[in-house]
Every structure is written in structure tokens, then in C-alpha cells.
Design a protein around this motif. Structure first.
Motif, PDB file in Angstrom:
ATOM      1  N   ALA A 176       0.803  -1.227   0.000  1.00 45.36           N
ATOM      2  CA  ALA A 176       0.000   0.000   0.000  1.00 45.36           C
ATOM      3  C   ALA A 176       0.836   1.277   0.000  1.00 45.36           C
ATOM      4  O   ALA A 176       0.359   2.335  -0.371  1.00 45.36           O
ATOM      5  N   HIS A 193     -15.270  -4.794  -3.469  1.00 43.47           N
ATOM      6  CA  HIS A 193     -14.596  -3.652  -2.847  1.00 43.47           C
ATOM      7  C   HIS A 193     -13.110  -3.629  -3.173  1.00 43.47           C
ATOM      8  O   HIS A 193     -12.533  -4.632  -3.570  1.00 43.47           O
ATOM      9  N   GLU A 194     -12.540  -2.456  -2.995  1.00 41.44           N
ATOM     10  CA  GLU A 194     -11.114  -2.321  -3.267  1.00 41.44           C
ATOM     11  C   GLU A 194     -10.320  -2.998  -2.170  1.00 41.44           C
ATOM     12  O   GLU A 194     -10.632  -2.862  -0.996  1.00 41.44           O
ATOM     13  N   THR A 248      -6.477  -3.438  -0.568  1.00 33.87           N
ATOM     14  CA  THR A 248      -5.076  -3.031  -0.533  1.00 33.87           C
ATOM     15  C   THR A 248      -4.437  -3.708   0.665  1.00 33.87           C
ATOM     16  O   THR A 248      -5.036  -3.734   1.745  1.00 33.87           O
ATOM     17  N   ILE A 260      -6.073  -3.515   4.238  1.00 28.70           N
ATOM     18  CA  ILE A 260      -6.647  -2.188   4.494  1.00 28.70           C
ATOM     19  C   ILE A 260      -7.927  -2.030   3.696  1.00 28.70           C
ATOM     20  O   ILE A 260      -7.963  -2.294   2.488  1.00 28.70           O
ATOM     21  N   GLU A 261      -8.969  -1.657   4.376  1.00 31.26           N
ATOM     22  CA  GLU A 261     -10.292  -1.581   3.761  1.00 31.26           C
ATOM     23  C   GLU A 261     -10.725  -0.127   3.603  1.00 31.26           C
ATOM     24  O   GLU A 261     -10.681   0.651   4.551  1.00 31.26           O
ATOM     25  N   ASP A 262     -11.129   0.173   2.379  1.00 30.79           N
ATOM     26  CA  ASP A 262     -11.633   1.525   2.091  1.00 30.79           C
ATOM     27  C   ASP A 262     -13.120   1.549   2.456  1.00 30.79           C
ATOM     28  O   ASP A 262     -13.928   0.925   1.786  1.00 30.79           O
ATOM     29  N   GLU A 321     -16.823   2.613   2.587  1.00 32.84           N
ATOM     30  CA  GLU A 321     -17.681   3.458   1.755  1.00 32.84           C
ATOM     31  C   GLU A 321     -19.161   3.242   2.065  1.00 32.84           C
ATOM     32  O   GLU A 321     -20.027   3.740   1.353  1.00 32.84           O
ATOM     33  N   ARG A 367     -16.397   7.417   6.256  1.00 30.37           N
ATOM     34  CA  ARG A 367     -15.724   7.349   4.949  1.00 30.37           C
ATOM     35  C   ARG A 367     -14.432   8.158   4.914  1.00 30.37           C
ATOM     36  O   ARG A 367     -13.727   8.171   3.908  1.00 30.37           O
ATOM     37  N   THR A 368     -14.101   8.814   6.022  1.00 29.66           N
ATOM     38  CA  THR A 368     -12.851   9.580   6.047  1.00 29.66           C
ATOM     39  C   THR A 368     -11.692   8.731   6.563  1.00 29.66           C
ATOM     40  O   THR A 368     -10.564   9.210   6.661  1.00 29.66           O
ATOM     41  N   ARG A 369     -12.014   7.506   6.948  1.00 28.56           N
ATOM     42  CA  ARG A 369     -10.954   6.655   7.515  1.00 28.56           C
ATOM     43  C   ARG A 369     -10.960   5.255   6.889  1.00 28.56           C
ATOM     44  O   ARG A 369     -11.925   4.875   6.234  1.00 28.56           O
ATOM     45  N   PHE A 370      -9.894   4.516   7.162  1.00 29.23           N
ATOM     46  CA  PHE A 370      -9.800   3.116   6.737  1.00 29.23           C
ATOM     47  C   PHE A 370     -10.072   2.209   7.931  1.00 29.23           C
ATOM     48  O   PHE A 370      -9.994   2.618   9.094  1.00 29.23           O
TER      49      PHE A 370
END
Lengths: 137, 370
Positions: free
Chosen positions: B108, B233-234, B236, B271-273, B275, B281-284
Motif C-alpha cells: 500500500a 470492494h477495493e 489493498t 486495508i479496507e476503504d 464506503e 468514509r474519512t478513515r480506513f
């Protein structure tokens, strides 16, 4: 407990040959092969969980009033007994055991050096694989 | 369960068992030494130990030899052996921050605390089947052995490289991470004593995945990320590590914590985005994977499924699926029992069908008569 089994058994046999020790020795728990459940603390929630079990051999002895306990990895009853003997002797103060205590102390130093040397050797292989990928501009 | 016991066949069973044993032990090839299995098939040994939930490389290599390379059968043998041993104690909780890495990459992030270390990996190498003649390979091995002996400079690894700070620590410093750190320290769930059923504590889920079948876990991950669950989902990865962890126990006489040995593990942070509508949504957020041996595929699947399960919060059957269908011995045991005689079961099925036919024929006769 991380000494090589061969060296542990060698020092253990030296201990067992001591005439005073053979009279004072009793086996509290004979060498037993069993499992240790390995517990870890993970970094995300700082929670503990059980990773899995590890095969070990455990032994406990008594030399006069000095308890000796050991746990070694894998199935190795002789090494566990030898390690428990070394543990008990290292707690004694009697002059008859001073030579054995020196041998045990040497074994500990030797084990530390072996582990350190193995780490250094391994690192000399790993260091060239350090990487710094570059981003496309 | 449909299996009904059958009798007899003992002579044939003994002959079949003898055939397996004889063909395994008597052959024209050289005896397969345990050391060879440990050395040359190290990843298979690691996988078998991980799926058995039992760390003992020598025994795992014996199991692989006895099972003729069938990993699931080797897991079965190790679990059977394990069931004969007493549980002597639980280890002290090893903090995974005490791990010493032999490989550490951070997909990442480029600039991370400590270095990235590729270690023993072919991740960046094109795959070609080596068709070198044995004699040439042996010659190359001799040359390499000579070159290894030539290494004289041995330096101690720098602490910040061998136990590097984690990417999640950096993300915490940047206030980019949901803080899920607990302060209540709950007792872990022991899946070897009580079967875990949903809803289960996270410790049960992590233990179950640690000893899950690698293929089953990868399949669950793939289905979860690309399949019909609605969780595209994305992904990383933060840390991907192959490292050693100390096995520490408390000495009953001195009360000190002593190290019995070191265990190799694969460790991953996913690490999860976030949403979701209800999510920050401002954090992982982060999922975690850790398993015995060098098995990065399994640890990656585990880390992603850990965070997927957390976000799912019981809305789908994901947790149930992970807890109940990913164990190698459970699934293979159920599957393989189908090979045993089911004569009575099947006869009763035939009889039911004949009864239905008879009933329908009687009904048709009655209808025609009316």
C-alpha cells in the motif's frame, strides 16, 4: 531450553554422572510429550486469539530442595529431562555442583551465540533483497 | 447423516491397506528421508501444519510421507495424533510486534518505517518450468554451496528492520484509521474445546481461519470479493510478512517468562476503504491474518475475510460459512464418507420411490374405476 538436543543431552549426562546428584535426584513429573496452545495478541483490536498448538516435551525434577523444570520443542524426552536437570542444578549453591553449573552456564552462552550467529547469517542472505520500488512519474 | 454401517470385508480391507503400505515402502526409488521433505518441500510442510493447527515440522514431514503427498490426508494424520496428546498449558500471549521478519512488503505504501524486504520470494519472477537435467542441477547446487561458504561478512540486523513498525501505526499517527483497539482483553475462544457457531467472538473466527484449509479460504475470499455477495470492494494490503514469533511460557518455579522455541508465521494486514452509508468514509479499517508457516495466500485471504466479516456484521451467511465450511478435516471427512457402503440408505430410497409409484398406480386405478 533452546539449546540443541545433542548438547543438552551431553550436559545432562554429565550432570547425571555426578555421584551426589544421583542420590539427591527425584523425578517429579517424568518427561511428557504434549501440547502448548499458542496464544497471540493481534495488532488491530489488540485482542488475543489462539493460533494453534505446538508439540513440546515437559519434565520436572527435584535435587534436594531445588526444583528444576523444562519444556523443549518437539518430541524429545531425553532433552527435556536433561534441561530440567540443568535448570535444577543452576539453582543450587553447593560446591559439589560448581563444575556442573559452569558447564550449564557455558551451554547457555553457547546457545545465545548460536542463535545470534544464525540470525546474522540469515540477515546476510536477506539484506540484498531490500527493495525500494519507484512510482511512475 | 445417511451412512449406515456395513459388516464384513475385513480380508479385503486388510489386503487394500497392505497394498498401500507395500507400494509406498517397497519401490525402486531411494528412501524418502524426512530431512528431504523438510528441506525440499518446506511449503507443503508449512501448509499441512497450518491446516492441522499443529506446529511440529518433523511430524508433519512424516505425515506427508505416509500420506504419499496428500495434504488433506496428512492433516488428518496430524489431527489424529494430536488427539492422543495432553494439553500441557497455554502459552503467554505473544505480541505479534515481537516478530522478527524474514520477508516484509507493504504493497500500500512506498515509504514505510523500516525497509521493505523481498526475502525468499518468486513474486516478481516469470514462471518457467525448469527442465534442467539432474546432473546439471547438481552441479549448479555445488557451485551455489561453494558461493555460500564464501560469505564472511555477517552483520546483526538493525532493530528497525528486523522488527519494523507497522503501516497501521503510521496510519494511526495520521488519524486515518478507525480505532478498534479494545481495553477489556476478553479471554480467547478455544475452537479445539468447543465448536464455534455464529455469532462467535472474533477470536473464534481468527482461530478457525488460522487452521482452515488454504483452498477453502482462498475460495471464500474470491467469492466474497468477486462473487454474488455484493461485496465488490477495493483491496489493498498493508503488511505482508513472513516472520518468527517466540513461543513463551511461564516457568512454574521462577515465575519468569521463558522462550521454548520460535515458530514461523505468515502475517497480513488488509486495508479496507470504507464506503458504506453508516461507515466513517474519512478513515480506513483493517483486517488481520496470521497462520503457521510460510503461506501468504492463506494469510491474505484471512485478513480480507476478517474485515469483510466485521463489516458484514451478520447480515449474510459469511461468518457461518467461514466457521462451518472451511476446515480441511471437517469438509474432506464428510465428503469422503460418501465412499463407504450406503446400501441400506440407497435401498430405502429405492423403496420410497417404488412406494410412490405404487400409490400413484393405485390412485390411477381407483380414478379409472370411478
Amino acid at each position: 531450553m533452546q539449546a540443541t538436543p545433542d548438547r543438552l543431552i551431553e550436559v545432562g549426562e554429565l550432570c547425571a554422572a555426578n555421584p551426589k546428584l544421583s542420590a539427591a535426584l527425584s523425578i517429579v513429573h517424568p518427561p511428557t510429550v504434549g501440547l502448548v496452545m499458542m496464544q497471540v495478541r493481534e495488532p488491530v483490536c489488540r485482542e488475543r486469539f489462539y493460533l494453534g498448538e505446538v508439540v513440546v516435551t515437559r519434565c520436572e525434577v527435584l535435587i534436594d530442595t531445588h526444583r528444576g523444570w523444562a519444556m523443549v520443542s518437539g518430541e524429545n524426552k531425553e532433552a527435556a529431562l536433561a534441561a530440567a536437570l540443568c535448570d535444577a542444578i543452576s539453582r543450587t549453591h553447593e560446591p559439589e555442583y560448581s563444575l556442573l553449573r559452569e558447564n550449564i552456564s557455558r551451554l547457555c552462552d553457547e546457545t545465545t551465540e548460536r542463535i545470534d550467529s544464525s540470525t546474522r547469517r540469515e540477515w546476510s542472505d536477506l539484506a540484498p533483497t531490500r527493495v525500494n520500488f519507484e512510482e511512475f512519474e | 447423516m445417511g451412512y449406515v454401517s456395513a459388516r464384513g470385508g475385513l480380508d479385503a480391507i486388510r489386503a487394500a491397506e497392505k497394498l498401500v503400505r507395500t507400494k509406498r515402502l517397497v519401490s525402486d526409488s531411494n528412501w524418502l528421508e524426512e530431512e528431504q521433505i523438510l528441506d525440499k518441500l518446506r511449503l507443503l510442510v508449512d501448509r499441512v501444519m497450518g491446516e492441522a493447527g499443529l506446529w511440529e515440522p518433523q511430524l508433519a514431514s512424516k505425515a506427508i510421507r505416509q500420506s504419499e503427498g496428500d495434504a488433506t490426508e496428512a492433516v488428518h494424520l496430524l489431527r489424529a495424533y494430536r488427539s492422543t496428546l495432553p494439553r500441557l498449558t497455554y502459552s503467554e500471549a505473544t505480541d505479534v510486534d515481537d516478530a522478527q521478519v524474514m520477508r516484509r512488503i507493504v504493497p500500500a505504501f512506498q515509504r514505510v518505517p523500516g525497509n521493505q524486504l523481498l526475502g525468499r520470494s518468486v513474486d516478481y519472477t516469470a514462471r518457467f518450468l525448469e527442465r534442467t537435467a539432474d546432473a546439471d542441477a547438481r552441479e549448479e547446487a555445488e557451485k551455489l554451496r561453494g558461493a555460500e561458504r564464501g560469505i564472511v561478512e555477517e552483520k546483526s540486523p538493525p532493530a528497525e528492520e528486523i522488527s519494523p513498525r507497522r503501516l497501521i501505526d503510521l496510519l494511526r499517527d495520521m488519524d486515518m484509521l478507525i480505532d478498534r483497539r479494545r481495553t477489556d482483553d476478553p479471554e480467547p475462544f478455544d475452537i479445539t474445546r468447543t465448536p464455534a457457531r455464529p455469532p462467535a467472538p472474533r477470536s473464534a473466527l481468527l482461530s478457525s481461519m488460522s487452521r482452515a484449509d488454504t483452498g477453502a479460504l482462498v475460495n471464500q475470499w474470491y467469492r466474497n470479493i468477486l462473487g454474488p455477495d455484493g461485496y465488490l470492494h477495493e483491496v489493498t494490503l498493508g503488511e505482508v510478512r513472513h516472520a518468527t514469533l517466540p513461543l513463551n511460557v511461564r516457568h512454574p518455579v521462577s515465575g519468569d517468562v521463558v522462550t521454548v522455541s520460535h515458530i514461523r508465521v505468515s502475517e497480513v494486514e488488509a486495508i479496507e476503504d470504507l464506503e458504506g452509508i453508516d461507515e466513517d468514509r474519512t478513515r480506513f479499517d483493517v483486517g488481520y491474518g496470521l497462520c503457521f508457516g510460510h503461506n501468504e495466500r492463506k494469510a491474505i485471504a484471512m485478513a480480507n475475510l476478517d474485515i469483510a466479516c466485521h463489516r458484514d456484521a451478520g447480515k449474510t451467511q459469511l461468518e457461518q460459512s467461514l466457521l462451518l465450511t472451511t476446515d480441511a478435516l471437517d469438509s474432506a471427512g464428510f465428503l469422503e464418507h460418501l465412499k463407504l457402503p450406503h446400501y441400506v440408505t440407497f435401498r430405502s430410497m429405492i423403496e420410497r420411490k417404488l412406494a410412490v409409484r405404487k400409490m400413484r398406480s393405485n390412485e390411477a386405478s381407483a380414478h379409472d374405476g370411478a
